[in-house]
Design an enzyme around this catalytic site. Structure first.
Site, PDB file in Angstrom:
ATOM      1  N   CYS A 131      20.007  -7.188   5.781  1.00 24.07           N
ATOM      2  CA  CYS A 131      20.938  -6.295   5.339  1.00 24.07           C
ATOM      3  C   CYS A 131      20.481  -5.040   4.513  1.00 24.07           C
ATOM      4  CB  CYS A 131      21.870  -7.078   4.657  1.00 24.07           C
ATOM      5  SG  CYS A 131      21.070  -7.840   3.294  1.00 24.07           S
ATOM      6  N   GLU A 191      25.544 -20.922  12.518  1.00 28.39           N
ATOM      7  CA  GLU A 191      25.621 -21.759  13.716  1.00 28.39           C
ATOM      8  C   GLU A 191      24.369 -21.376  14.539  1.00 28.39           C
ATOM      9  OE1 GLU A 191      27.882 -19.550  13.255  1.00 28.39           O
ATOM     10  OE2 GLU A 191      29.171 -19.092  14.813  1.00 28.39           O
ATOM     11  N   ARG A 192      23.783 -20.229  14.336  1.00 24.98           N
ATOM     12  CA  ARG A 192      22.818 -19.651  15.250  1.00 24.98           C
ATOM     13  C   ARG A 192      21.526 -20.237  14.265  1.00 24.98           C
ATOM     14  NH1 ARG A 192      24.275 -13.601  16.228  1.00 24.98           N
ATOM     15  NH2 ARG A 192      25.690 -13.759  14.283  1.00 24.98           N
ATOM     16  N   SER A 228      28.768 -10.009   8.709  1.00 27.12           N
ATOM     17  CA  SER A 228      29.204  -8.735   9.103  1.00 27.12           C
ATOM     18  C   SER A 228      30.375  -8.118   8.423  1.00 27.12           C
ATOM     19  CB  SER A 228      29.562  -8.792  10.475  1.00 27.12           C
ATOM     20  OG  SER A 228      30.201  -9.743  10.865  1.00 27.12           O
ATOM     21  N   PHE A 237      23.195 -15.664   9.929  1.00 19.56           N
ATOM     22  CA  PHE A 237      21.649 -16.179  10.323  1.00 19.56           C
ATOM     23  C   PHE A 237      20.487 -15.758   9.780  1.00 19.56           C
ATOM     24  CE2 PHE A 237      22.049 -12.008  12.819  1.00 19.56           C
ATOM     25  CZ  PHE A 237      20.809 -12.004  12.931  1.00 19.56           C
ATOM     26  N   GLU A 286      26.037  -0.055  12.187  1.00 18.17           N
ATOM     27  CA  GLU A 286      24.749  -0.769  11.977  1.00 18.17           C
ATOM     28  C   GLU A 286      24.067  -1.240  13.180  1.00 18.17           C
ATOM     29  OE1 GLU A 286      25.628  -4.884  10.019  1.00 18.17           O
ATOM     30  OE2 GLU A 286      24.001  -4.595   9.015  1.00 18.17           O
ATOM     31  N   LYS A 303      28.410 -23.895   4.434  1.00 19.17           N
ATOM     32  CA  LYS A 303      28.310 -23.798   5.766  1.00 19.17           C
ATOM     33  C   LYS A 303      27.569 -22.841   6.480  1.00 19.17           C
ATOM     34  CE  LYS A 303      29.843 -21.656   9.041  1.00 19.17           C
ATOM     35  NZ  LYS A 303      29.091 -21.295  10.090  1.00 19.17           N
TER      36      LYS A 303
HETATM   37  P1  NAD Z   1      28.624 -13.022  11.258  1.00 16.54           P
HETATM   38  O1  NAD Z   1      29.654 -12.136  10.412  1.00 16.54           O
HETATM   39  O2  NAD Z   1      28.645 -12.831  12.681  1.00 16.54           O
HETATM   40  O3  NAD Z   1      28.764 -14.694  10.684  1.00 16.54           O
HETATM   41  C1  NAD Z   1      28.539 -14.909   9.381  1.00 16.54           C
HETATM   42  C2  NAD Z   1      28.970 -16.371   9.269  1.00 16.54           C
HETATM   43  O4  NAD Z   1      30.524 -15.956   9.324  1.00 16.54           O
HETATM   44  C3  NAD Z   1      28.666 -17.399  10.247  1.00 16.54           C
HETATM   45  O5  NAD Z   1      28.448 -18.520   9.381  1.00 16.54           O
HETATM   46  C4  NAD Z   1      29.811 -17.450  11.202  1.00 16.54           C
HETATM   47  O6  NAD Z   1      29.917 -18.800  11.667  1.00 16.54           O
HETATM   48  C5  NAD Z   1      30.864 -17.159  10.470  1.00 16.54           C
HETATM   49  N1  NAD Z   1      31.917 -16.299  11.555  1.00 16.54           N
HETATM   50  C6  NAD Z   1      31.469 -15.627  12.525  1.00 16.54           C
HETATM   51  N2  NAD Z   1      32.747 -14.889  13.026  1.00 16.54           N
HETATM   52  C7  NAD Z   1      33.819 -15.474  12.387  1.00 16.54           C
HETATM   53  C8  NAD Z   1      35.042 -15.266  12.482  1.00 16.54           C
HETATM   54  N3  NAD Z   1      35.752 -14.512  13.424  1.00 16.54           N
HETATM   55  N4  NAD Z   1      36.123 -15.851  11.593  1.00 16.54           N
HETATM   56  C9  NAD Z   1      35.295 -16.834  10.397  1.00 16.54           C
HETATM   57  N5  NAD Z   1      33.906 -17.027  10.469  1.00 16.54           N
HETATM   58  C10 NAD Z   1      33.228 -16.431  11.245  1.00 16.54           C
HETATM   59  O7  NAD Z   1      27.153 -12.457  10.512  1.00 16.54           O
HETATM   60  P2  NAD Z   1      25.776 -12.728  11.237  1.00 16.54           P
HETATM   61  O8  NAD Z   1      25.408 -12.094  12.513  1.00 16.54           O
HETATM   62  O9  NAD Z   1      25.263 -14.141  11.155  1.00 16.54           O
HETATM   63  O10 NAD Z   1      24.919 -11.676  10.168  1.00 16.54           O
HETATM   64  C11 NAD Z   1      24.584 -10.673  10.172  1.00 16.54           C
HETATM   65  C12 NAD Z   1      25.364  -9.594   9.426  1.00 16.54           C
HETATM   66  O11 NAD Z   1      25.281  -9.982   8.047  1.00 16.54           O
HETATM   67  C13 NAD Z   1      24.942  -8.226   9.433  1.00 16.54           C
HETATM   68  O12 NAD Z   1      25.933  -7.496   9.485  1.00 16.54           O
HETATM   69  C14 NAD Z   1      24.138  -8.111   7.983  1.00 16.54           C
HETATM   70  O13 NAD Z   1      24.309  -6.704   7.233  1.00 16.54           O
HETATM   71  C15 NAD Z   1      25.072  -8.905   7.202  1.00 16.54           C
HETATM   72  N6  NAD Z   1      24.372  -9.312   5.949  1.00 16.54           N
HETATM   73  C16 NAD Z   1      24.983  -8.842   4.748  1.00 16.54           C
HETATM   74  C17 NAD Z   1      24.095  -8.996   3.718  1.00 16.54           C
HETATM   75  C18 NAD Z   1      24.467  -8.535   2.330  1.00 16.54           C
HETATM   76  O14 NAD Z   1      24.315  -8.811   1.485  1.00 16.54           O
HETATM   77  N7  NAD Z   1      25.468  -7.406   2.254  1.00 16.54           N
HETATM   78  C19 NAD Z   1      23.055  -9.950   3.645  1.00 16.54           C
HETATM   79  C20 NAD Z   1      22.811 -10.574   5.091  1.00 16.54           C
HETATM   80  C21 NAD Z   1      23.475 -10.236   6.085  1.00 16.54           C
END
Ligand code: NAD
Length: 490
Positions: free
Chosen positions: A282, A177-178, A227, A150, A383, A174
């Protein structure tokens, strides 16, 4: 009537009539902006089949012709940058300037991918033995997919999309969703450049949709940003299904402040890093480690910077920090702070919900500085993903480096100093893939890889630039013999 978002498959927009939906909220106002379908596996299958059907013709389209679409896309994104940034601010909460910044990086990636006719070239060596030549060709992988988080709804899909299609792959995005609305609008712009149907597809959804992508036999490569817990799942399930995969995870980014740092510059930059995008980057600095006499001046200056930060709705001029994404996220952040205090930490500034006049339904958190974090405590390891800077102290740079390297993440580490020797030592020894020397958000430009390490990354090739080109191509090596008299000496 709330707008229902749609999928874009095989060059056409479609409603997903029988799917569950989720409200997309404006985190500053609490207003419902749209609702997003949580697509079932059948929608992923439709997108994968469309992409697979488009692939043979698209891979035969010369690279120089493929990038003509990207030149057009770059122009159309630039023309619509303000509108896209405004959508990102509304659904994500970051301030408009930050949203424009992420759009700029997205467009930069499209620009870099326009260089595919050069970037995708292989290698050739004549006469590996007499009359025998050997060469390496880069060919597209096939149908590729990206699963996005998101926090950068515009930028992160573009770490991948332009390279994937420029290399001759077909592609599925994809979005989170948020925050799915920015990519919905970007997809309308992609549609306007006239790519053949099926080359780029958009499927909205959440975990079940993602799992359908990970399990689909036609999808050959998956990129993920989000994450760490989910990154681990994406990496193992994709790999178990024989896919090429890279998965970027979470972070806990340390910043060392040495006594010889320029404190006014350091404080401004560290405050921007810790509180910018409400700490939901991130690469946000999350833990400052002051060394020796840096402790007092840094604590004073960063506390003043935190308490003077203007919090509010990111579309309003003068606002410097917006809300966090959801009320649950705010509760999680405040809970983490509470437990940090139970472990002995002390809040210097902030630490509460912030009420913003006129935006009482917003998920605002006060910019917070919390000190005396116990090494190894939950707060030191976890985090936060909110506008909170923890502060620890070390007597020497050796001790500070030990603290930096003790964390499980490795997304970014920064140092503030005027000593070249200290900076070099830090660069050499810090266990993180993105390093900042007097920089607070060491985000690689589009032509460098976004290099997380440790639990911030699962895979080997990263997003952006040449790494993306390598990820989205497979190498083919050809050894070729012709009669040796054809290359005899004349
Ligand atoms: P998230 O992991 O909750 O969601 C990311 C994606 O995964 C979404 O599209 C979601 O639909 C999907 N998803 C969520 N739970 C799932 C599951 N159980 N099974 C399959 N798919 C699932 O992350 P977020 O809250 O959207 O983003 C924030 C996180 O992203 C933070 O931890 C941040 O550090 C990380 N991030 C990392 C980088 C990097 O380059 N390392 C860059 C941006 C964000």
């Amino acid at each position: 009537m709330v707008k229902k978002l749609r999928n874009y498959i095989n060059g056409a927009w479609s409603d997903v009539s029988d799917a569950q939906t989720l409200d997309v909220m404006n985190p500053a106002t609490g207003e419902v902006l749209a609702c997003v379908p949580l697509s079932p596996a059948s929608e992923v299958d439709r997108a994968a089949q469309a992409a697979a059907t488009a692939f043979p013709e698209w891979r035969r389209t010369p690279p120089v012709s493929r990038v003509q679409y990207l030149f057009k896309l770059k122009c159309v994104l630039e023309e619509n940058l303000e509108e896209l940034a405004s959508i990102a601010t509304q659904e994500n909460g970051k301030i408009l300037e930050e949203a424009k910044g992420e759009l700029t990086r997205a467009i930069e990636n499209v620009g870099v991918a326009c260089g595919i006719p050069v970037l995708m070239q292989g290698d050739f060596l004549e006469d590996i033995a007499s009359g025998i030549d050997e060469f390496m060709i880069r060919q597209p992988v096939g149908v590729c997919a990206t699963i996005a988080p998101f926090n950068f709804p515009a930028m992160i899909p573009f770490w991948y999309l332009p390279y994937a299609i420029a290399c001759g792959n077909t592609y599925i995005i994809k979005p989170s969703e948020r925050c799915p609305m920015t990519m919905q609008r970007a997809m309308e712009l992609i549609d306007s450049v006239g790519l053949p149907p099926g080359v780029v597809n958009l499927v909205n959804g959440s975990a079940d949709t993602v799992n359908a992508i990970l399990d689909h036999p036609v999808i050959r490569a998956v990129t993920f940003v989000g994450s760490t817990a989910v990154a681990r799942h994406i990496y193992s399930r994709s790999a178990a299904n024989g896919k090429r995969v890279q998965a970027q995870g979470g972070a806990k980014n340390p910043v060392i402040v040495l006594p010889d740092a320029d404190f006014s510059m350091t404080t401004r930059i560290v405050a921007d890093s810790a509180f910018g995008s409400a700490g939901q980057r991130c690469l946000a600095s999350s833990m400052a480690i002051t060394v020796g006499e840096a402790r007092k001046p840094f604590m004073e200056a960063i506390s003043a910077a935190a308490s003077s930060r203007v919090v509010g709705y990111g579309l309003n001029p003068g606002v410097e920090m917006g809300p966090v994404i959801t009320t649950q996220s705010r509760e999680r952040i405040l809970g983490l702070l509470d437990r940090g205090i139970q472990d002995g930490a002390r809040v210097a500034v902030g630490g509460h919900t912030k009420t913003v006049s006129g935006y009482e339904m917003g998920n605002f958190v006060e910019p917070t500085v919390i000190q005396d974090i116990a090494p190894g405590s939950e707060f030191a390891r976890t985090e936060v993903f909110g506008p909170v800077l923890g502060v620890m102290h070390a007597d020497t740079i050796e001790d500070a480096l030990r603290l930096v390297n003790s964390g499980q993440y490795g997304n970014q580490a920064c140092v503030f100093t005027s000593s070249g020797a200290a900076a070099r030592r830090f660069r050499y020894e810090a266990e993180a893939g993105n390093i900042g020397i007097n920089i607070g958000v060491a985000a690689p430009m589009a032509f460098f890889p976004f290099s997380g390490w440790k639990e911030s990354f699962f895979g080997d090739l990263h997003g952006q630039g040449k790494h993306a080109v390598e990820f989205f191509t497979q190498t083919k090596v050809v050894v070729e013999r012709w009669p040796s008299d054809w290359s005899r000496k004349f």
